[in-house]
Motif scaffolding. Sequence first.
Motif, PDB file in Angstrom:
ATOM      1  N   THR B   5     -32.668  37.762  35.342  1.00 21.92           N
ATOM      2  CA  THR B   5     -34.071  37.907  34.985  1.00 21.92           C
ATOM      3  C   THR B   5     -34.932  38.172  36.203  1.00 21.92           C
ATOM      4  O   THR B   5     -36.031  38.678  36.078  1.00 21.92           O
ATOM      5  N   ALA B   6     -34.407  37.864  37.362  1.00 24.39           N
ATOM      6  CA  ALA B   6     -35.196  38.172  38.554  1.00 24.39           C
ATOM      7  C   ALA B   6     -35.335  39.665  38.750  1.00 24.39           C
ATOM      8  O   ALA B   6     -36.196  40.125  39.493  1.00 24.39           O
ATOM      9  N   LEU B   7     -34.491  40.410  38.089  1.00 26.89           N
ATOM     10  CA  LEU B   7     -34.568  41.851  38.245  1.00 26.89           C
ATOM     11  C   LEU B   7     -35.685  42.447  37.424  1.00 26.89           C
ATOM     12  O   LEU B   7     -36.097  43.582  37.650  1.00 26.89           O
ATOM     13  N   VAL B   8     -36.146  41.694  36.465  1.00 21.45           N
ATOM     14  CA  VAL B   8     -37.138  42.253  35.561  1.00 21.45           C
ATOM     15  C   VAL B   8     -38.526  41.857  36.028  1.00 21.45           C
ATOM     16  O   VAL B   8     -38.779  40.704  36.349  1.00 21.45           O
ATOM     17  N   ASN B   9     -39.402  42.798  36.036  1.00 25.70           N
ATOM     18  CA  ASN B   9     -40.796  42.528  36.398  1.00 25.70           C
ATOM     19  C   ASN B   9     -41.696  42.918  35.264  1.00 25.70           C
ATOM     20  O   ASN B   9     -41.318  43.667  34.384  1.00 25.70           O
ATOM     21  N   GLY B  10     -42.892  42.452  35.336  1.00 23.85           N
ATOM     22  CA  GLY B  10     -43.875  42.907  34.364  1.00 23.85           C
ATOM     23  C   GLY B  10     -44.030  41.928  33.224  1.00 23.85           C
ATOM     24  O   GLY B  10     -43.418  40.871  33.171  1.00 23.85           O
ATOM     25  N   HIS B  18     -36.305  43.046  22.573  1.00 26.31           N
ATOM     26  CA  HIS B  18     -36.585  44.167  23.464  1.00 26.31           C
ATOM     27  C   HIS B  18     -35.640  44.107  24.645  1.00 26.31           C
ATOM     28  O   HIS B  18     -35.356  43.035  25.173  1.00 26.31           O
ATOM     29  N   GLU B  19     -35.185  45.288  25.066  1.00 21.64           N
ATOM     30  CA  GLU B  19     -34.245  45.299  26.185  1.00 21.64           C
ATOM     31  C   GLU B  19     -34.899  45.941  27.385  1.00 21.64           C
ATOM     32  O   GLU B  19     -35.416  47.040  27.306  1.00 21.64           O
ATOM     33  N   TYR B  20     -34.831  45.235  28.472  1.00 27.18           N
ATOM     34  CA  TYR B  20     -35.309  45.816  29.714  1.00 27.18           C
ATOM     35  C   TYR B  20     -34.156  46.549  30.352  1.00 27.18           C
ATOM     36  O   TYR B  20     -33.023  46.093  30.317  1.00 27.18           O
ATOM     37  N   GLU B  21     -34.493  47.630  30.974  1.00 28.76           N
ATOM     38  CA  GLU B  21     -33.429  48.363  31.651  1.00 28.76           C
ATOM     39  C   GLU B  21     -33.685  48.333  33.125  1.00 28.76           C
ATOM     40  O   GLU B  21     -34.785  48.578  33.585  1.00 28.76           O
ATOM     41  N   HIS B  22     -32.666  48.063  33.812  1.00 29.70           N
ATOM     42  CA  HIS B  22     -32.799  48.015  35.259  1.00 29.70           C
ATOM     43  C   HIS B  22     -31.664  48.817  35.846  1.00 29.70           C
ATOM     44  O   HIS B  22     -30.495  48.555  35.563  1.00 29.70           O
TER      45      HIS B  22
END
Lengths: 716, 185
Positions: B5-10, B18-22
Amino acid sequence: MENSTPLNQEKETQEPKEAEELWEGAAAASPQDPGFLAPECLEEEPRSDTEPHRRMSPSWGRQSRASLSLEDLTGPLVSSSPPLLPSVFPSTPPLIASLQDRVASSPAERVPGGISDSATPHSDAWDSASAARQITSHYMSQSEESAFPQSQPLQFDLRGPGDASPDKPKVKGLRFDLLQEEDSNSNCDPDQPEFGANEAAPSMLEVAIQNAKAYLLSTSSQSGLNLYDHLSNVLTKILDERPADAVDIIENISKDVKMANFNKKLDTLHNENEMLPAYEIAEKQKALFLQGQVEATDPELEEEIAESSLPNVMESAYYFEQAGVGLGTDETYRVFLALKQLTDTHPIQRCRFWGKILGLEMNYIVAEVEFRAGEDEEEVEEEGVAEERDAGESEAGEGEEDELPKSEYKAPQAIPKEENRTGTNKYVYFVCNEPGRPWMKLPSVTPAQIVTARKIKKFFTGRLDAAIISYPPFPGNESNYLRAQIARISAGTHVSPLGFYQFGEEEGEEEEMEGGRDSYEENPDFEGIQVTDLVESLSNWVHHVQYILPQGRCTWFNPIQKNEEEEEEEDEDKEEKGEEPDYIEQEVGPPLLTPISEDLDIQNIPSWTTRLSSNLIPQYAIAVLRSNLWPGAYAISNGKKFENFYIGWGHKYSVENYTPPGLPPVYQEYPSGPEITEMDDPSVDEEQAFRTAQEASVLSADENEETEDEEEDDDD
Amino acid sequence: MAMQTALVNGRFMGDPSHEYEHTELQKVNEGEKVFDEEVVVQIKEETRLVSIVDQIDKAVAIIPRGALFKTPFGATQVNRTFEGLHLSEIRKLSSYFHFREAIDLKNKTLLEKADLDPSLDFMDSLEYDIPKGSWSIQMERGNSLVVLRSLLWPGLTFYHTPRTKNYGYIYVGTGEKNMDLPFML
């Protein structure tokens, strides 16, 4: 009479007077001869028959009774009642015997009056009674039943027949019943002969018990308490409150009981002048609740109502509450009253509760205010720091001697702030820390402050005079920073439904450098927009505050024009002019009343989030707009009315972390041209080439030796 | 999970699925060659939500001193005789503890530990939080309510009524850590 000595017990008593009478009779009877006593006792009996519970009433001192009894009480008194006694108190004899036994076997220490054990059986009876009384008076819990096994059944028996008015079912009540019973029993003791026989039997146990009790009753030399009393208090408290798992908190309860002892006494060191902070703020707020003018007659009141610029804060708060935003009724009402105070003391045309900005030590309540035309308060002299710096440096340049190179640095032109009532300074803002505290007017904002405020991110402390230590250095203190942030927030998040405001008809078309129109007025024909429409599409909302250009103003200011005017005053600018751009591009921003759908997204999320306050009851729902760019800014509308509000820390949202801007490059103090630039030292080859060239020239001028020498010297 | 989760911002989207893409570059060995390949990591919002809630709890959940105590057997219990903080203590950060296993306690010097009561002071106090000043203490209505706000996770608010047993904390915010805190103080 001695029996009227008010050695009152703390417990309830039943008909003390009557009991006293009874005892009076007995006491009076005692010194008289037995013959007299008998009828007295007999007289008592009918009374006791009818109301035997009287005997159970306490009320006078055991000591007094004991003392009066010892010398006065004679055998006949006791012996006169035996025939009657068994009828009323059938189980008395065993009690008396046991009492007498105990007394005879172990001298109770607390027996008052210096009773000698070798006294008559009557005395012993009294002793036992008083001793028993003494002992039972300390017993407050039923756990002591073991000490008086016979007393328990006695109590209940006694209560049975003569229970005209039921005692409260407390241990204490029972105890006093027991007391009284013993008194009466001892008073009419029939078992004289049996007394002596049972004396020696349970001696060891009784001795141990008496010793234990005596030890428990010993008073502490430090605190004046004794363990007996303390334990009984603790157990009483526990039995009264019945906490769960009392064994786990027994120490704390014990400590609490001890602490309670201190509170009972009057504190002679009572600090009467202590003003709790709660009272202080209440006093301040009390002033809010008082009405200003008492002589408000009817016409004045109407006038006041008609001209009141006070907004209906409570109504807005009601709508915001549906959106889940607000300060709570209490605080909102106080803010309301504080705003009323503000409008009463200042000539204000329009006033609005702008919002609340949180700070580290204290918060700010912000009110947006528009003064009446012509009654603008005089501007406080606030010179822009940049302007000062500029003037200072040019002065320093001029004052130096010719030897030192003059600094030709010219600070960038300070952009003047906008006039009041225009652009960023359209409204005046007042802040206070808490409702009840005085309102402070925030100074006007300058473009330099806005520009710098965009580059820094600092928490507000709550004190307006706090310094802002930051890079780039902020030109001002916290009041200026606060004002700048308020200006930015207003410009970014004050929105209204489309059509609510319109441009004035009279204004001419302005296509000049001033940018779009900068004033608007309410649209009288506004019919409202459906709440669902407001929520669905962001184009139904428009900004009604001008956009702040990167320059820090709402209307573009061209610094070059000013420069040309000032050129005549300063002499050394001719060189500099060449370096400055001749033309600065005008900054433009979105015009007034731009729909917010044009707002830029933050990465991948829209800058506004909308929702209806209630999905279940859409006909009374309101549209709620939440800004994602400025977290804490909300706008609501029910279709016809709208309101903006801010509550938050006062900072913009950014996905990336804040990075302070880098330092500017070192200033070029002088142009670097060939005449100043240091030449490289020639390399060996170059020197060789030079030498050969020189020698060639020397050879050519061989005729003239003087010139050769000179040239050689010159060439070195 | 925290690393992911540290990779996700915002901001949070509001949709748990919902899927965040990194995207990140990873070195991939294929045969003899080593080259970077873009790998798209997908993180679901509900994972992120769980992780954030846990982080907030571990970082800034607080309770007043004396509300819990430790028995000699090691069990932590609610202190039923907790009467609330005293008026002289409410403004001090040392009267509040982080509601989590103690991290810093063993690193304390003996001098500091000597003043502690082992049954009450078995958690980290707010006094030694880094950065200093990351808590804002305010009083409402004079002294009748103390409110602590965290500046590291803006939105975390703790309240306590002195001399009563009332206290509690709540988080209302965007779920993002305020990494700019050192600049802002």
